[in-house]
Scaffold this motif. Sequence first.
Motif, short mmCIF file in Angstrom:
data_model
loop_
_atom_site.label_atom_id
_atom_site.label_comp_id
_atom_site.label_asym_id
_atom_site.label_seq_id
_atom_site.Cartn_x
_atom_site.Cartn_y
_atom_site.Cartn_z
N VAL A 247 18.53 58.47 36.77
CA VAL A 247 17.19 58.32 37.32
C VAL A 247 16.42 59.64 37.22
N ARG A 248 17.08 60.73 37.55
CA ARG A 248 16.42 62.04 37.52
C ARG A 248 16.07 62.46 36.09
N ALA A 249 16.98 62.21 35.16
CA ALA A 249 16.70 62.58 33.77
C ALA A 249 15.62 61.69 33.16
N ALA A 250 15.67 60.38 33.47
CA ALA A 250 14.68 59.45 32.92
C ALA A 250 13.28 59.79 33.39
N ALA A 251 13.16 60.30 34.61
CA ALA A 251 11.84 60.65 35.14
C ALA A 251 11.15 61.69 34.27
N ARG A 252 11.94 62.54 33.62
CA ARG A 252 11.35 63.59 32.78
C ARG A 252 10.78 63.03 31.47
N LEU A 253 11.16 61.81 31.12
CA LEU A 253 10.70 61.21 29.87
C LEU A 253 9.83 59.98 30.11
N ARG A 254 9.22 59.92 31.28
CA ARG A 254 8.45 58.71 31.60
C ARG A 254 7.24 58.56 30.70
N ASP A 255 6.76 59.65 30.08
CA ASP A 255 5.61 59.56 29.19
C ASP A 255 6.02 59.61 27.73
N ALA A 256 7.32 59.48 27.44
CA ALA A 256 7.80 59.60 26.06
C ALA A 256 8.14 58.25 25.44
N GLY A 257 7.86 57.17 26.14
CA GLY A 257 8.17 55.84 25.61
C GLY A 257 9.53 55.31 26.02
N LEU A 272 19.26 54.70 45.02
CA LEU A 272 18.74 54.93 43.67
C LEU A 272 17.27 54.55 43.58
N ARG A 273 16.89 53.48 44.25
CA ARG A 273 15.47 53.11 44.27
C ARG A 273 14.64 54.19 44.96
N GLU A 274 15.19 54.75 46.03
CA GLU A 274 14.47 55.81 46.74
C GLU A 274 14.33 57.06 45.88
N VAL A 275 15.38 57.40 45.13
CA VAL A 275 15.31 58.56 44.23
C VAL A 275 14.27 58.32 43.15
N ALA A 276 14.22 57.10 42.61
CA ALA A 276 13.23 56.77 41.58
C ALA A 276 11.81 56.93 42.13
N ASP A 277 11.59 56.47 43.36
CA ASP A 277 10.26 56.63 43.97
C ASP A 277 9.94 58.11 44.18
N GLU A 278 10.92 58.85 44.67
CA GLU A 278 10.73 60.28 44.94
C GLU A 278 10.40 61.05 43.66
N MET A 279 11.07 60.70 42.55
CA MET A 279 10.89 61.41 41.29
C MET A 279 9.71 60.88 40.47
N GLY A 280 9.12 59.79 40.91
CA GLY A 280 8.05 59.18 40.14
C GLY A 280 8.56 58.56 38.84
N THR A 282 8.68 55.91 37.13
CA THR A 282 8.10 54.58 36.96
C THR A 282 8.67 53.85 35.75
N ASN A 283 9.37 54.57 34.90
CA ASN A 283 10.00 53.95 33.72
C ASN A 283 11.40 53.45 34.00
N VAL A 284 11.86 53.55 35.25
CA VAL A 284 13.16 53.00 35.65
C VAL A 284 12.89 51.70 36.41
N ARG A 285 13.36 50.59 35.85
CA ARG A 285 13.07 49.27 36.43
C ARG A 285 14.35 48.61 36.89
N PHE A 286 14.41 48.28 38.16
CA PHE A 286 15.59 47.65 38.76
C PHE A 286 15.43 46.14 38.68
N LEU A 287 16.35 45.49 38.00
CA LEU A 287 16.27 44.04 37.77
C LEU A 287 17.08 43.23 38.76
N GLY A 288 17.93 43.89 39.57
CA GLY A 288 18.82 43.14 40.45
C GLY A 288 19.98 42.55 39.67
#
Length: 413
Positions: A247-257, A272-280, A282-288
């Motif tokens: 989640v933390r690494a993906a946040a750094r590439l949210r504008d890279a496609g 993990l959802r909370e970390v995704a919100d904290e890091m912004g 938005t490219n990490v999608r939880f499907l359940g």
Amino acid sequence: MKIGLLTQWYDPEPGPAALPGALARGLVARGHDVKVVTGFPNYPTGQVAPGYRIRPRMVEELDGVEVTRVALYPSHDDSVRSRVTNYGSFGASAALMGVRKAFAGIDALWVNYSPVTVAAPMLAQSWFRRTPSVVHVLDLWPDTLTATGFAGSGIASRAAVVGLNGLCNAMYRAGSKVAYVSPGVGERLRERGVPESKLAYAPLWANESLFTPRERQTERGFGVTEHDRVLLYAGTLGRAQGLEPLVRAAARLRDAGLVCLVAGSGTEEQRLREVADEMGATNVRFLGRLAPEEMPTLMAAADVHYVSLNDDPLARITMPSKLQATLAAGGSIIGMLSGDAADVVADSGAGWVCRPDDVEGLARVLAEFVAEEPAAVAARGVAGRAYYEAHFSLARGVERIESLLTEAAGVAS
């Protein structure tokens, strides 16, 4: 031969629980008479599967296999008490009501060693009928309890670990053969005194009815566009998987496609959802959690698949079933792994590897993936599929176990 399979997990349970069923069918196809003792299906939800209800004992035939089911306490939650009751109830029921009738007259027994409470019926069969057996160490006990946080650290917990070690050692002594699924587990068993003459490498296979190469469709679904570079993690969201770095690494590439699809549930999902919100992120999608029949379509929508384990010492000798499944499906891999699993990714040519908990390293690997041509990424998956067929396929697995059972029974091939 007349072969018995002793396993708490069996069809119609999905994921790793489906692998013993594939073995049973494979042995039947090779001309053997196969009988199974198992529990009532309740994995992974803890709810008894439709069409079944708990009773002391029932017998059914599935795909030419006689399946005896015995009572257990259905559970797969995070409660130590519930999980222990689940494991212990199956062990007791199988010893008292399962093996006595189902395994009369068998020539050899294959034992799914996890959970270790299967020792009770296995030892009953060994002591009272002298049945030769192959003990297949799929998860190393009691180590797996400490890695998942179930063992605790108090006096009672330490005493329980000592007792579980005693059960494991009794199974090793009683088994004619002790099979292991990764080289590191074999080394650990040698250190624990299992004779070399008993040990045999027998890695697991994937559910090949689900995991097979598929063409990627133009319409990928799951909110993914044709131009997205898609990474998929599908599985348990637990402590052992060590998913926070993704989640933390993906946040750094949210504008890279880069788009990360996360399918599954578990004890770490909310955090993990909370970390995704904290890091912004938005490219990490939880499907359940998705149904097993949806997995092929989901896997075909991905460009690369993520496999990870935390940095616990046990992780270095663990071979996660997701790895074989991804290789079987012809998927390329990004692995945050160490030890045996990392060696497989590297040796197969299926993808990239970085060290557990290395967010910087993972971010670099993700950037390399995004920059690589899609055809080159797909070629990694083709190499992985070839490696799977050579090392992990169901056909090879059935042959290995058939050979071990034959040797244990003293029957000429």
